[in-house]
Design a protein around this motif. Structure first.
Motif, PDB file in Angstrom:
ATOM      1  N   ALA A  35      62.944 -24.923 -25.295  1.00 29.78           N
ATOM      2  CA  ALA A  35      61.506 -24.732 -25.083  1.00 29.78           C
ATOM      3  C   ALA A  35      60.954 -25.932 -24.319  1.00 29.78           C
ATOM      4  O   ALA A  35      61.441 -27.054 -24.468  1.00 29.78           O
ATOM      5  CB  ALA A  35      60.794 -24.590 -26.427  1.00 29.78           C
ATOM      6  N   ASN A  36      59.960 -25.692 -23.498  1.00 34.62           N
ATOM      7  CA  ASN A  36      59.324 -26.775 -22.746  1.00 34.62           C
ATOM      8  C   ASN A  36      58.232 -27.398 -23.602  1.00 34.62           C
ATOM      9  O   ASN A  36      57.042 -27.208 -23.372  1.00 34.62           O
ATOM     10  CB  ASN A  36      58.763 -26.249 -21.426  1.00 34.62           C
ATOM     11  N   ASN A  37      58.660 -28.124 -24.634  1.00 34.94           N
ATOM     12  CA  ASN A  37      57.700 -28.843 -25.477  1.00 34.94           C
ATOM     13  C   ASN A  37      58.323 -30.149 -25.949  1.00 34.94           C
ATOM     14  O   ASN A  37      59.537 -30.350 -25.887  1.00 34.94           O
ATOM     15  CB  ASN A  37      57.214 -27.993 -26.655  1.00 34.94           C
ATOM     16  N   LYS A  38      57.491 -31.032 -26.439  1.00 27.57           N
ATOM     17  CA  LYS A  38      57.905 -32.389 -26.811  1.00 27.57           C
ATOM     18  C   LYS A  38      59.019 -32.387 -27.856  1.00 27.57           C
ATOM     19  O   LYS A  38      60.013 -33.106 -27.712  1.00 27.57           O
ATOM     20  CB  LYS A  38      56.681 -33.154 -27.339  1.00 27.57           C
ATOM     21  N   GLU A  39      58.875 -31.578 -28.893  1.00 28.46           N
ATOM     22  CA  GLU A  39      59.845 -31.555 -29.997  1.00 28.46           C
ATOM     23  C   GLU A  39      61.240 -31.167 -29.496  1.00 28.46           C
ATOM     24  O   GLU A  39      62.240 -31.801 -29.843  1.00 28.46           O
ATOM     25  CB  GLU A  39      59.404 -30.597 -31.100  1.00 28.46           C
ATOM     26  N   GLY A  55      52.807 -28.995 -12.623  1.00 34.03           N
ATOM     27  CA  GLY A  55      52.471 -29.807 -13.792  1.00 34.03           C
ATOM     28  C   GLY A  55      53.295 -29.506 -15.027  1.00 34.03           C
ATOM     29  O   GLY A  55      53.298 -30.283 -15.983  1.00 34.03           O
ATOM     30  N   TYR A  56      54.040 -28.383 -15.027  1.00 30.15           N
ATOM     31  CA  TYR A  56      54.852 -28.028 -16.202  1.00 30.15           C
ATOM     32  C   TYR A  56      56.002 -29.010 -16.407  1.00 30.15           C
ATOM     33  O   TYR A  56      56.598 -29.056 -17.477  1.00 30.15           O
ATOM     34  CB  TYR A  56      55.406 -26.604 -16.077  1.00 30.15           C
ATOM     35  N   GLU A  57      56.289 -29.811 -15.370  1.00 29.30           N
ATOM     36  CA  GLU A  57      57.373 -30.793 -15.464  1.00 29.30           C
ATOM     37  C   GLU A  57      56.912 -32.118 -16.067  1.00 29.30           C
ATOM     38  O   GLU A  57      57.726 -32.977 -16.408  1.00 29.30           O
ATOM     39  CB  GLU A  57      57.974 -31.052 -14.076  1.00 29.30           C
ATOM     40  N   SER A  58      55.602 -32.308 -16.225  1.00 35.47           N
ATOM     41  CA  SER A  58      55.055 -33.609 -16.633  1.00 35.47           C
ATOM     42  C   SER A  58      55.586 -34.098 -17.971  1.00 35.47           C
ATOM     43  O   SER A  58      55.935 -35.264 -18.129  1.00 35.47           O
ATOM     44  CB  SER A  58      53.524 -33.542 -16.688  1.00 35.47           C
ATOM     45  N   SER A  59      55.653 -33.204 -18.956  1.00 35.94           N
ATOM     46  CA  SER A  59      56.060 -33.607 -20.303  1.00 35.94           C
ATOM     47  C   SER A  59      57.502 -34.094 -20.340  1.00 35.94           C
ATOM     48  O   SER A  59      57.784 -35.187 -20.840  1.00 35.94           O
ATOM     49  CB  SER A  59      55.865 -32.437 -21.279  1.00 35.94           C
ATOM     50  N   VAL A  60      58.433 -33.301 -19.799  1.00 38.51           N
ATOM     51  CA  VAL A  60      59.844 -33.701 -19.837  1.00 38.51           C
ATOM     52  C   VAL A  60      60.064 -34.970 -19.016  1.00 38.51           C
ATOM     53  O   VAL A  60      60.814 -35.868 -19.413  1.00 38.51           O
ATOM     54  CB  VAL A  60      60.786 -32.553 -19.375  1.00 38.51           C
TER      55      VAL A  60
END
Length: 196
Positions: free
Chosen positions: A29-33, A58-63
């Motif tokens: 999943a594309n989330n922090k956890e 912007g969906y790449e920002s977190s990873v």
């Protein structure tokens, strides 16, 4: 710790990340956890030379941010360069898994010249986005002011309303930018770079 340098390719979408690490494919999943779990279970034992991903609105920002915080070099590759590299390698199939594998190969290819993009803090990212919004509104305002000169009747009234509203938004955004910079010593020194 595995001493051999390896490369990571990450294909990013809104909901998921397809990740190629020395062959094995991981879909998370594309989330922090999920990103932290993948790092702790899979990446932590390797010496990572470079991670490569493509910008996806912007969906790449977190990873990108999380991996940079762990000290990994992450490069946001220009899609045209990756596409040209894929053509040269005979990569024509389009699946998330294959795209991740292609990005892993691309990471090996550019590792000598790309050392990873600079880490951007959340505050700096917010400022960057506000600056971008400010520039878009300035362009929109300029366009409407030009159209107003030739407009007639109701269109002239609507355009003037849009101009007035855009000016109000610009004033508020500039106030937000000023407050954000004043409240962060690091941003004061970086502001000139962000506005260039």
């Amino acid at each position: 710790m595995n001493s051999k340098e390896i490369f990571i390719g990450i294909d990013v979408s809104k909901e998921t990340l397809d990740i190629s690490i020395v062959g094995p494919h991981h879909k998370i999943a594309n989330n922090k956890e999920a990103i932290i779990e993948l790092y702790n279970k899979t990446i932590v034992g390797y010496k990572i030379a470079l991670c490569v991903l493509e910008p996806t609105g912007g969906y790449e920002s977190s990873v990108m941010s999380i991996l940079q915080q762990y000290g990994l070099a992450v490069h946001k590759a220009h899609p045209n360069k990756v596409h040209a590299f894929g053509k040269a390698k005979g990569h024509f199939a389009k699946t998330d898994k294959l795209d991740a594998s292609l990005l892993e190969s691309y990471a090996k290819f550019v590792a000598e010249e790309e050392k990873g993009d600079r880490f951007i803090s959340e505050q700096e990212q917010n400022l960057k986005e506000l600056r971008s919004m400010e520039h878009k509104l300035e362009d929109y305002l300029h366009g409407n002011q030009c159209r107003l000169e030739h407009a007639k009747g109701k269109v002239k009234i609507y355009l003037q309303e849009q101009i007035d509203f855009t000016r109000k938004q610009l004033k508020e955004i500039r106030k937000d930018i000023e407050q954000m910079i004043k409240g962060d010593q690091d941003l004061i020194s970086k502001n000139d770079i962000l506005t260039s």
